[in-house]
Design an enzyme around this catalytic site. Structure first.
Site, PDB file in Angstrom:
ATOM      1  N   GLU A  26       0.963  -1.162   0.026  1.00 56.31           N
ATOM      2  CA  GLU A  26       0.061  -0.176   0.036  1.00 56.31           C
ATOM      3  C   GLU A  26       1.031   1.185  -0.033  1.00 56.31           C
ATOM      4  O   GLU A  26       1.774   1.281   0.925  1.00 56.31           O
ATOM      5  CB  GLU A  26      -0.887   0.105   1.312  1.00 56.31           C
ATOM      6  N   ILE A  74      -1.893  -6.315   9.742  1.00 56.87           N
ATOM      7  CA  ILE A  74      -1.243  -7.487   9.212  1.00 56.87           C
ATOM      8  C   ILE A  74      -2.135  -8.758   9.342  1.00 56.87           C
ATOM      9  O   ILE A  74      -2.124  -9.477   8.431  1.00 56.87           O
ATOM     10  CB  ILE A  74       0.020  -8.003   9.891  1.00 56.87           C
ATOM     11  N   ASP A  79      -0.296  -3.591  12.670  1.00 54.76           N
ATOM     12  CA  ASP A  79      -1.616  -3.529  13.404  1.00 54.76           C
ATOM     13  C   ASP A  79      -2.534  -3.827  11.997  1.00 54.76           C
ATOM     14  O   ASP A  79      -3.652  -4.541  12.596  1.00 54.76           O
ATOM     15  CB  ASP A  79      -1.871  -2.087  13.817  1.00 54.76           C
ATOM     16  N   LEU A 128      -5.767  -2.081  -1.238  1.00 51.39           N
ATOM     17  CA  LEU A 128      -5.843  -1.890   0.146  1.00 51.39           C
ATOM     18  C   LEU A 128      -6.281  -3.191   0.749  1.00 51.39           C
ATOM     19  O   LEU A 128      -7.454  -3.437   1.174  1.00 51.39           O
ATOM     20  CB  LEU A 128      -6.515  -0.601   0.497  1.00 51.39           C
ATOM     21  N   ALA A 129      -5.374  -4.112   0.728  1.00 55.88           N
ATOM     22  CA  ALA A 129      -5.825  -5.528   1.145  1.00 55.88           C
ATOM     23  C   ALA A 129      -4.857  -6.356   1.332  1.00 55.88           C
ATOM     24  O   ALA A 129      -4.068  -6.578   0.555  1.00 55.88           O
ATOM     25  CB  ALA A 129      -6.662  -6.146  -0.178  1.00 55.88           C
ATOM     26  N   GLU A 130      -4.599  -6.643   2.480  1.00 54.25           N
ATOM     27  CA  GLU A 130      -3.286  -7.352   3.106  1.00 54.25           C
ATOM     28  C   GLU A 130      -2.986  -8.641   2.501  1.00 54.25           C
ATOM     29  O   GLU A 130      -1.957  -9.344   2.228  1.00 54.25           O
ATOM     30  CB  GLU A 130      -3.008  -7.284   4.531  1.00 54.25           C
ATOM     31  N   HIS A 149      -1.917   1.854  16.009  1.00 52.65           N
ATOM     32  CA  HIS A 149      -0.470   2.201  15.140  1.00 52.65           C
ATOM     33  C   HIS A 149       0.593   1.722  15.886  1.00 52.65           C
ATOM     34  O   HIS A 149       1.579   2.538  15.952  1.00 52.65           O
ATOM     35  CB  HIS A 149      -0.448   3.642  14.674  1.00 52.65           C
ATOM     36  N   PRO A 156      -5.499  -9.315   8.340  1.00 53.88           N
ATOM     37  CA  PRO A 156      -6.205  -9.726   7.113  1.00 53.88           C
ATOM     38  C   PRO A 156      -5.185 -10.794   6.359  1.00 53.88           C
ATOM     39  O   PRO A 156      -5.826 -11.536   5.661  1.00 53.88           O
ATOM     40  CB  PRO A 156      -6.550  -8.615   6.129  1.00 53.88           C
ATOM     41  N   GLN A 173       2.001  -2.063   5.611  1.00 53.12           N
ATOM     42  CA  GLN A 173       2.202  -0.655   5.928  1.00 53.12           C
ATOM     43  C   GLN A 173       2.277  -0.633   7.704  1.00 53.12           C
ATOM     44  O   GLN A 173       3.077   0.164   7.978  1.00 53.12           O
ATOM     45  CB  GLN A 173       0.747   0.089   5.547  1.00 53.12           C
ATOM     46  N   PHE A 174       1.306  -1.208   8.409  1.00 53.73           N
ATOM     47  CA  PHE A 174       1.661  -1.070   9.661  1.00 53.73           C
ATOM     48  C   PHE A 174       1.065  -2.728  10.260  1.00 53.73           C
ATOM     49  O   PHE A 174       0.354  -3.220   9.619  1.00 53.73           O
ATOM     50  CB  PHE A 174       0.416  -0.368  10.413  1.00 53.73           C
TER      51      PHE A 174
END
Ligand SMILES: Cc1ncc(C[n+]2csc(CCOP(=O)(O)OP(=O)(O)O)c2C)c(N)n1
Ligand SMILES: [Mg+2]
Length: 741
Positions: free
Chosen positions: A426, A498, A496, A469-471, A541, A500, A493-494
């Site tokens: 992302e 992870i 927090d 936007l989809a882990e 975060h 998904p 990205q974070f």
């Protein structure tokens, strides 16, 4: 059955020989139809054999492909084994037979034999994996294969555009990763109607459509997911209606019990894909005559009348009648073919039952690469710093750099060196709308923390690009790419967010090698921004949680505390042959602590080697990540004020970790603290503390202590955050108490 021609049956056709009147059925010759029947019948009878073996307790599980045979054979005829790629789900026995897998090979998996080519006795039957046919190792979680298939399709396209990238190279994972590509290969992926409810299915359709990937999605709709009927799974009861809006797709909805109609659907779909026009979606209506599995009795939720309606569509009897009606085979011919099949199956069963099982000493084989050991000295090189006097005008090069700078520089140098590296995630691109960059209208972003800044501009948009936007999309695609030979270095990205991707990270990426008995591997790198001490990061975060991942066999987990280690470990992560979770502490990205000049393009730190940050004799502090600078401060204060010398161990790598360094230190100091940022209970320190207590008991003069976060999430208000996370004062107090014990 669908026929394209309506010629009357040739005179005298009703004898036992195949009539080769040249008539074809949607392009299938009469010989091919006989072959289709042979494969479908073999598939069904192999299910029956396995069911019998299960009842006799000679095998341990059974999953049938009954009712799905026609669509499988159609796919097998329309696609090319060893050329196209296959992510088939567990009902695809007939497909695998059509591609060239043998009943004996399938039975080897059922008995759990050492020679089982799919998994060496590690996976249930019907979890296909045949490297020679490009059938990629499959698992049990419904739907995880779909995003991997997307990554596989992307890889073929990538290598077609970068053919040199496929070349072998020594000194890293490429030495052991063959790449084969053709440019027009198609990736097949199948799933059941129930599995269309998984989010990853929609994520895969989205990306396949958006990138116009050469993929054939096949939904084998038998109307049920165990006991849940399709209208409960799928809004409106028909998946075709829901997916119809995806651009660039070729759509087919077909009677999947009719091999001729299904074959025609596949031929049209494959042509669409090979031409590069986009993906295809085949919705095949099939039946499920044998309940969901042997543990399920469908009579509990399906009345007889409904089951009988299905039985009338049984693909085996339908094709048999068709062959007779068309004069392709008569009853005698059918009997002969069936008898021959039964004899072959009997011989295969007899042989498989004799096949030796794997020996217990093999269980840890292929958890990691057998070829490249990232803990070895091959990954230990010295830093080469640019000399200030050699480049007096270039103060930039020699000045100490942040961890963020050195990660960025390492990515850049590795991308230069290895064209198989692709980066996505992302916001990682500089600017998805390339023209803005080309026209110099914008500078570009390159990650929310700017870690990938400038890489798209330098290496192009097919090597560095934004994901949706989809882990799960990120990790699933990376897994498929790495399986086929690319080196994806993706970003979450974070930490927090992870979760998904958790199914992919826990049950797929680290398991590809072990579950396929080294038939496949997926050495991808997943970079993740982690951690708190942010002042205002709050709950979502600031999370840690590394022990969730160190608990996963097959996944290397790295957590550097300073710029130099980050560069060296990231290079090892990229060059090694295992999947790596690379944890980057956000608070350390631009910290003054641990800055260093760039150590050169060959600098590597091996995994599993700790760094003694400060030697000491009175107690051992084992730590990593953002606790390192805090522990160092506390240790310095303790020495200043009380003359206590703490030995400080920065683990740097959490799996594997450096047990020798810990043991050597505790032998010397006889006291140990494990300090970590994550919540105290069930954390990473629990394992270290337990091992010390277990294996170093005789060397301890005090209990093993842990210093960590309170058992809660990180709060927004800085006063609360300070109280929750372990601070220098907490470390100081614990170290002092332990020294005085
Ligand atoms: C993620 C996940 N959830 C649940 C299960 C248990 N399970 C196995 S098969 C299945 C039903 C699948 O139905 P469908 O996709 O229609 O395929 P079918 O078996 O009908 O061919 C379920 C719920 C699983 N394997 N994976
Ligand atoms: Mg189903």
């Amino acid at each position: 059955m669908a026929t394209t021609e309506t010629d009357p049956k040739p005179a005298g056709a009703a004898d036992s020989e195949i009539k080769s009147a040249g008539k074809t059925y949607e392009g299938l010759s009469r010989e091919q139809l006989v072959e289709a029947y042979r494969i479908m019948y073999t598939s069904r009878r192999l299910d029956d054999r396995e069911i019998m073996l299960k009842r006799q307790q000679k095998i341990f599980f059974q999953i049938s492909g009954a009712g799905h045979e026609a669509v499988g054979v159609a796919a097998g005829f329309a696609l090319k084994p060893g050329y196209d790629w296959f992510y088939p789900y567990y009902r695809d026995r007939a497909l695998c037979l059509a591609l060239g897998a043998t009943p004996y090979e399938m039975l080897l998996q059922a008995v759990g034999a050492a020679e089982d080519p799919s998994s060496g006795g590690r996976q249930m039957p019907s979890h296909w994996s045949y490297p020679r046919l490009n059938v990629v190792t499959q698992s049990s979680p419904t739907g995880t294969q779909i995003l991997q298939a997307v990554g596989c399709a992307e890889t073929g396209r990538y290598f077609a555009a970068h053919p040199e990238a496929a070349n072998k190279a020594t000194g890293d994972y490429r030495q052991f990763k063959d790449v084969v590509f053709h440019g027009d290969e198609v990736t097949y992926v199948s799933l059941g109607d129930g599995t269309t409810s998984e989010g990853e299915f929609w994520e895969a359709l989205n990306t396949a459509s958006n990138r116009r990937l050469p993929m054939v999605f096949v939904v084998e709709d038998n109307g049920y997911a165990i006991s849940v009927p399709v209208e409960v799974q799928t809004a409106g009861g028909n998946i075709s209606r829901l997916v119809a809006g995806f651009p660039y797709f070729h759509f087919e909805e077909v009677d999947g019990t009719d091999p001729v109609a299904a074959y025609a659907a596949f031929v049209r779909s494959v042509a669409h894909c090979r031409a590069g026009d986009g993906p295809a979606f085949i919705h095949a209506h099939v039946i499920r005559p044998y309940s969901h599995s042997l543990s399920d009795d469908e009579r509990l939720y399906r009345p007889d009348a409904e089951r009988q309606r299905d039985a009338q569509r049984d693909p085996i009897s339908r094709l048999q009648m068709f062959l007779i009606r068309e004069g392709i085979l008569d009853e005698k011919g059918i009997n002969r073919l069936e008898k021959q099949t039964e004899d072959e199956l009997q011989a295969a069963v007899d042989r498989a039952l004799e096949a030796p099982p794997p020996t217990p000493d093999t269980v840890t084989r292929y958890v990691y690469s057998p070829d490249l050991d990232p803990t070895s000295s091959a990954f230990e090189t010295q830093p080469v710093f640019a000399k200030a006097e050699a480049a007096p005008s270039d103060g930039k090069k020699t000045a100490p750099k942040t961890m963020a700078d050195l990660i960025n520089a390492t990515l850049r140098d590795e991308m230069q060196r290895d064209e198989r590296i692709v980066i996505f995630g992302e916001d990682v691109a500089d600017c998805s709308r390339e023209q803005y960059l080309q026209q110099k209208m914008v500078k570009g972003k390159g990650g929310v923390f700017k870690l990938t800044s400038g890489l798209q501009c330098e290496f192009g948009s097919d090597r560095v690009f934004n994901s949706p936007l989809a882990e799960a999309n990120i990790v699933g695609r990376a897994t498929g790419m790495a399986t086929r030979g690319l080196k994806p270095v993706v970003e979450i990205q974070f930490f927090d967010y992870i979760w998904p991707a958790m199914m992919q990270l826990r049950s797929e990426l680290p398991l590809i090698r072990w579950r396929s008995n080294n038939g496949f591997s997926a050495p991808a790198v997943v970079r993740v921004a982690i951690g708190g001490y942010l002042t205002g990061g709050a709950i979502y975060h600031s999370q840690c949680g590394e022990s969730v991942f160190t608990h996963i066999p097959g996944l290397r987990v790295v957590f550097p505390s300073n710029a130099l280690d980050a560069a060296g470990l990231l290079r090892t992560a990229i060059r090694c042959d295992d999947p790596v979770l690379f944890l980057e502490h956000k608070r350390l990205y631009r910290e003054t602590f641990g800055r260093a000049p760039y150590p050169g393009p060959e600098y590597m730190v091996p995994f599993g080697k700790a760094k003694i940050l400060q030697p000491g004799t009175d107690l051992t502090v084992i730590t990593y990540g953002a606790v390192v600078p805090r522990a160092l401060q506390a240790a310095q204060k303790l020495e200043r004020e009380h003359g206590v010398k703490a030995e400080l161990i920065d683990l740097r790598c959490l799996n594997p970790f450096d047990w020798e360094a810990i043991a050597a230190s505790v032998h010397k100091t006889n006291r140990a603290i494990v300090a970590y940022e994550d919540t105290l209970s069930w954390g990473y320190g629990a394992e270290i503390a337990a091992r010390i207590a277990d294996q170093l008991f005789d060397h301890l003069d005090a209990p093993v202590r842990r210093v960590a976060a309170m058992d809660t999430f990180v709060a927004y208000q800085p006063i609360l955050e300070n109280a929750i996370l372990p601070q220098t004062a907490d470390l100081y107090r614990a170290m002092k108490e332990l020294a005085e014990f």
